[in-house]
Scaffold this motif. Sequence first.
Motif, short mmCIF file in Angstrom:
data_model
loop_
_atom_site.label_atom_id
_atom_site.label_comp_id
_atom_site.label_asym_id
_atom_site.label_seq_id
_atom_site.Cartn_x
_atom_site.Cartn_y
_atom_site.Cartn_z
N ALA A 125 0.94 -1.40 -0.20
CA ALA A 125 0.07 0.03 -0.09
C ALA A 125 0.86 1.15 0.07
O ALA A 125 0.56 2.09 -0.72
CB ALA A 125 -0.82 -0.19 1.05
N MET A 126 2.01 1.28 0.62
CA MET A 126 2.86 2.25 1.04
C MET A 126 3.74 2.65 -0.60
O MET A 126 3.92 3.62 -0.91
CB MET A 126 3.88 2.05 1.86
CG MET A 126 3.01 2.66 3.38
SD MET A 126 4.27 2.32 4.88
CE MET A 126 3.42 3.28 5.87
N LEU A 127 3.84 1.49 -1.21
CA LEU A 127 4.53 1.61 -2.46
C LEU A 127 3.57 1.93 -3.52
O LEU A 127 3.79 2.08 -4.70
CB LEU A 127 5.32 0.40 -2.82
CG LEU A 127 6.53 -0.24 -2.07
CD1 LEU A 127 7.08 -1.32 -2.43
CD2 LEU A 127 7.83 1.01 -2.19
N SER A 128 2.24 1.82 -3.27
CA SER A 128 1.07 2.37 -4.55
C SER A 128 1.53 3.42 -5.09
O SER A 128 1.76 4.64 -4.75
CB SER A 128 -0.02 2.56 -3.70
OG SER A 128 -1.09 2.96 -4.84
N PRO A 129 1.28 3.50 -6.61
CA PRO A 129 1.58 4.90 -7.15
C PRO A 129 0.53 5.91 -6.92
O PRO A 129 0.65 7.10 -7.37
CB PRO A 129 1.33 4.38 -8.62
CG PRO A 129 0.81 3.19 -8.60
CD PRO A 129 0.87 2.62 -7.23
N ASP A 130 -0.55 5.46 -6.37
CA ASP A 130 -1.64 6.35 -5.92
C ASP A 130 -1.14 7.41 -4.94
O ASP A 130 -1.91 8.26 -4.47
CB ASP A 130 -2.96 5.81 -5.53
CG ASP A 130 -3.30 4.96 -6.75
OD1 ASP A 130 -3.18 5.24 -7.81
OD2 ASP A 130 -4.25 3.86 -6.40
N ASP A 131 -0.16 7.00 -4.13
CA ASP A 131 0.43 7.56 -2.83
C ASP A 131 -0.66 7.90 -1.78
O ASP A 131 -1.01 9.24 -1.67
CB ASP A 131 1.09 8.84 -3.43
CG ASP A 131 2.13 9.63 -2.14
OD1 ASP A 131 2.59 8.53 -1.47
OD2 ASP A 131 2.07 10.92 -2.40
N PRO A 132 -1.15 6.81 -1.25
CA PRO A 132 -2.19 7.02 -0.25
C PRO A 132 -1.74 7.34 1.02
O PRO A 132 -0.57 7.44 1.22
CB PRO A 132 -2.79 5.78 0.03
CG PRO A 132 -1.67 4.63 -0.41
CD PRO A 132 -0.91 5.48 -1.39
N THR A 133 -2.40 8.26 1.85
CA THR A 133 -2.14 8.67 2.95
C THR A 133 -2.22 7.89 3.96
O THR A 133 -2.94 6.53 3.78
CB THR A 133 -3.19 9.91 3.50
OG1 THR A 133 -4.62 9.29 3.51
CG2 THR A 133 -3.36 11.08 2.44
N TYR A 134 -1.78 7.91 5.44
CA TYR A 134 -1.75 7.06 6.50
C TYR A 134 -3.32 6.79 6.73
O TYR A 134 -3.39 5.58 7.10
CB TYR A 134 -0.85 7.72 7.80
CG TYR A 134 0.26 7.47 7.69
CD1 TYR A 134 1.28 7.03 6.57
CD2 TYR A 134 1.27 6.69 9.10
CE1 TYR A 134 2.58 6.59 6.61
CE2 TYR A 134 2.42 6.42 9.09
CZ TYR A 134 3.19 6.19 7.94
OH TYR A 134 4.41 6.08 8.16
N ARG A 135 -3.94 7.65 6.70
CA ARG A 135 -5.35 7.42 7.01
C ARG A 135 -5.92 6.46 6.03
O ARG A 135 -6.81 5.56 6.34
CB ARG A 135 -6.22 8.62 7.13
CG ARG A 135 -7.79 8.47 7.44
CD ARG A 135 -8.34 10.04 7.60
NE ARG A 135 -7.74 10.49 8.70
CZ ARG A 135 -8.06 11.71 8.90
NH1 ARG A 135 -8.97 12.48 8.07
NH2 ARG A 135 -7.38 12.43 10.05
N GLU A 136 -5.68 6.54 4.87
CA GLU A 136 -6.38 5.73 3.82
C GLU A 136 -5.73 4.44 3.83
O GLU A 136 -6.59 3.33 3.76
CB GLU A 136 -5.91 6.39 2.16
CG GLU A 136 -6.70 7.66 2.24
CD GLU A 136 -6.15 8.47 0.60
OE1 GLU A 136 -6.91 9.10 0.13
OE2 GLU A 136 -5.10 8.10 0.35
N ILE A 137 -4.44 4.27 4.09
CA ILE A 137 -3.87 2.88 4.30
C ILE A 137 -4.42 2.20 5.55
O ILE A 137 -4.74 1.11 5.62
CB ILE A 137 -2.27 3.12 4.46
CG1 ILE A 137 -1.71 3.71 3.24
CG2 ILE A 137 -1.71 1.82 4.83
CD1 ILE A 137 -0.40 3.86 3.21
N ALA A 138 -4.56 2.97 6.62
CA ALA A 138 -5.23 2.45 7.95
C ALA A 138 -6.69 1.83 7.69
O ALA A 138 -6.89 0.96 8.06
CB ALA A 138 -5.08 3.33 9.02
N GLY A 139 -7.26 2.67 7.04
CA GLY A 139 -8.56 2.29 6.55
C GLY A 139 -8.68 1.06 5.77
O GLY A 139 -9.63 0.08 5.95
N GLU A 140 -8.04 0.85 4.86
CA GLU A 140 -7.87 -0.19 3.85
C GLU A 140 -7.25 -1.52 4.51
O GLU A 140 -7.90 -2.57 4.23
CB GLU A 140 -6.64 0.34 2.56
CG GLU A 140 -6.79 -0.79 1.57
CD GLU A 140 -5.54 -0.62 0.50
OE1 GLU A 140 -4.82 -1.44 0.08
OE2 GLU A 140 -5.46 0.41 0.28
N LEU A 141 -6.43 -1.41 5.45
CA LEU A 141 -6.20 -2.45 6.42
C LEU A 141 -6.83 -2.85 7.36
O LEU A 141 -6.60 -3.97 7.96
CB LEU A 141 -4.42 -2.31 6.46
CG LEU A 141 -3.42 -2.14 5.31
CD1 LEU A 141 -2.15 -1.91 5.73
CD2 LEU A 141 -3.57 -3.34 4.30
#
Length: 177
Positions: A125-141
């Motif tokens: 998720a952190m290497l995603s080309p979309d460059d998600p925020t910590y909040r988005e990554i936390a929600g996704e995981l």
Amino acid sequence: MTTSTAQLVAALRPLLAAEAAAEAPAAGIEAADLEQAVWLRLLERETGPDEPARWVRSAVRTEARIARRRTRREAAYHALGAGTPEPATGHDSSPERRALDGERHRELRAAVGRLPGRCPELLGAMLSPDDPTYREIAGELGISQGSLGPVRSRCLGCLRRMLRAEVAAPELGGKEP
């Protein structure tokens, strides 16, 4: 400069030039810069060296060692992600460079996929080309935003240990083990 210092400089110039030319490539410094550093070192001394030729050899090696350490510690400003990147011309945009960059990216993705636990998901998720925020990554995981940093740190440490074991690091001076 006194006459004795001028005579010493004249006598040591050929030796210093030869020593600097021999040491400079391995140190990643221009021979003229290495010579200048040694001349400064000589001029900063209160008295002339007892054994000038031996002192020159030692001073050249010392300055070369200092330059090697500095080269390992320093990084170009644009390489740190700050400022404007250099234009993609010449070597940087060559097909070979793009192929090597693509291969490095694939190897990194494969290594991340071999990590244990939630690490592949998190680093993916952190290497995603979309460059998600910590909040988005936390929600996704489905984990708290505050635990992302420590988990990321543990995952990167695991990745670092895994890659260190897989890749033989070259020794100083570019020699393979």
